[in-house]
Scaffold this motif. Sequence first.
Motif, PDB file in Angstrom:
ATOM      1  N   LEU A   1      50.767  33.946  37.696  1.00 34.49           N
ATOM      2  CA  LEU A   1      50.100  34.971  38.501  1.00 34.49           C
ATOM      3  C   LEU A   1      48.819  35.459  37.835  1.00 34.49           C
ATOM      4  N   ARG A   2      48.854  35.639  36.529  1.00 36.67           N
ATOM      5  CA  ARG A   2      47.655  36.108  35.822  1.00 36.67           C
ATOM      6  C   ARG A   2      46.518  35.097  35.909  1.00 36.67           C
ATOM      7  N   GLU A   3      46.863  33.803  35.984  1.00 34.11           N
ATOM      8  CA  GLU A   3      45.830  32.768  36.132  1.00 34.11           C
ATOM      9  C   GLU A   3      45.054  32.941  37.430  1.00 34.11           C
ATOM     10  N   THR A   4      45.677  33.561  38.427  1.00 27.06           N
ATOM     11  CA  THR A   4      45.033  33.764  39.723  1.00 27.06           C
ATOM     12  C   THR A   4      44.694  35.244  39.956  1.00 27.06           C
ATOM     13  N   GLU A   5      44.583  35.993  38.851  1.00 28.29           N
ATOM     14  CA  GLU A   5      44.236  37.423  38.905  1.00 28.29           C
ATOM     15  C   GLU A   5      45.317  38.255  39.577  1.00 28.29           C
ATOM     16  N   GLY A   6      46.557  37.783  39.536  1.00 28.94           N
ATOM     17  CA  GLY A   6      47.662  38.523  40.128  1.00 28.94           C
ATOM     18  C   GLY A   6      48.378  39.377  39.099  1.00 28.94           C
ATOM     19  N   THR A   7      49.325  40.162  39.585  1.00 31.02           N
ATOM     20  CA  THR A   7      50.106  41.041  38.728  1.00 31.02           C
ATOM     21  C   THR A   7      51.574  41.005  39.159  1.00 31.02           C
ATOM     22  N   MET A   8      52.449  41.285  38.211  1.00 31.46           N
ATOM     23  CA  MET A   8      53.873  41.258  38.502  1.00 31.46           C
ATOM     24  C   MET A   8      54.551  42.434  37.824  1.00 31.46           C
ATOM     25  N   SER A   9      55.388  43.136  38.594  1.00 29.77           N
ATOM     26  CA  SER A   9      56.191  44.235  38.080  1.00 29.77           C
ATOM     27  C   SER A   9      57.662  43.892  38.261  1.00 29.77           C
ATOM     28  N   LEU A  10      58.499  44.534  37.453  1.00 30.35           N
ATOM     29  CA  LEU A  10      59.934  44.337  37.559  1.00 30.35           C
ATOM     30  C   LEU A  10      60.604  45.631  37.980  1.00 30.35           C
TER      31      LEU A  10
ATOM     32  N   ARG B   1      55.281  29.136  43.545  1.00 30.22           N
ATOM     33  CA  ARG B   1      54.846  28.865  44.931  1.00 30.22           C
ATOM     34  C   ARG B   1      54.093  30.064  45.499  1.00 30.22           C
ATOM     35  N   LEU B   2      54.564  31.266  45.211  1.00 27.24           N
ATOM     36  CA  LEU B   2      53.866  32.455  45.694  1.00 27.24           C
ATOM     37  C   LEU B   2      52.470  32.560  45.078  1.00 27.24           C
ATOM     38  N   ALA B   3      52.365  32.269  43.786  1.00 25.81           N
ATOM     39  CA  ALA B   3      51.050  32.302  43.128  1.00 25.81           C
ATOM     40  C   ALA B   3      50.112  31.278  43.764  1.00 25.81           C
ATOM     41  N   GLU B   4      50.638  30.091  44.056  1.00 26.32           N
ATOM     42  CA  GLU B   4      49.819  29.050  44.696  1.00 26.32           C
ATOM     43  C   GLU B   4      49.421  29.457  46.114  1.00 26.32           C
ATOM     44  N   ALA B   5      50.232  30.307  46.747  1.00 24.95           N
ATOM     45  CA  ALA B   5      49.930  30.813  48.089  1.00 24.95           C
ATOM     46  C   ALA B   5      49.014  32.037  48.027  1.00 24.95           C
ATOM     47  N   ASP B   6      48.494  32.340  46.832  1.00 28.45           N
ATOM     48  CA  ASP B   6      47.523  33.406  46.606  1.00 28.45           C
ATOM     49  C   ASP B   6      48.104  34.811  46.721  1.00 28.45           C
ATOM     50  N   VAL B   7      49.403  34.950  46.438  1.00 26.38           N
ATOM     51  CA  VAL B   7      49.995  36.285  46.342  1.00 26.38           C
ATOM     52  C   VAL B   7      49.454  36.937  45.070  1.00 26.38           C
ATOM     53  N   LYS B   8      48.966  38.153  45.186  1.00 27.64           N
ATOM     54  CA  LYS B   8      48.364  38.841  44.034  1.00 27.64           C
ATOM     55  C   LYS B   8      49.233  39.958  43.472  1.00 27.64           C
ATOM     56  N   LYS B   9      50.122  40.507  44.295  1.00 26.43           N
ATOM     57  CA  LYS B   9      50.944  41.639  43.869  1.00 26.43           C
ATOM     58  C   LYS B   9      52.406  41.284  44.118  1.00 26.43           C
ATOM     59  N   LEU B  10      53.147  41.101  43.018  1.00 24.87           N
ATOM     60  CA  LEU B  10      54.537  40.673  43.116  1.00 24.87           C
ATOM     61  C   LEU B  10      55.456  41.625  42.373  1.00 24.87           C
TER      62      LEU B  10
END
Length: 114
Positions: A73-82, A39-48
């Motif tokens: 997220l990568r499909e929308t040019e986003g990134t994710m860290s843990l 849902r966040l990716a669909e809402a255009d969140v790029k940095k998670l």
Amino acid sequence: MSEIDLSLDETIVNGWTVIRVEGDLDLHTAPRLRDHIHRLAEADVKKLIVDLTAVDFMDSSGLGALVSGLKRLRETEGTMSLVCTSGSVLKVLAITGLDRAFPIFDSVDEAAAG
């Protein structure tokens, strides 16, 4: 542990969306995390940032939710860290090689500074 025993809290730190996960990430609870990230990716969140410091147990379902979220997220040019400090969760990430797929930090502040 049941689905209601998983807590997902969302905040913003330095422009990063942070999901704080509390409880066990397993077959019953992992779909909630996966769906939340999607849902966040669909809402255009790029940095998670997914904060796993309050996760005591994570099985392959939890790993699957993280990988699925990362792909979305990568499909929308986003990134994710843990953020992870639990030895058992870090061990699961290392054994599966996912410690190389995700940037892993000791704190949310450290992750959000990157």
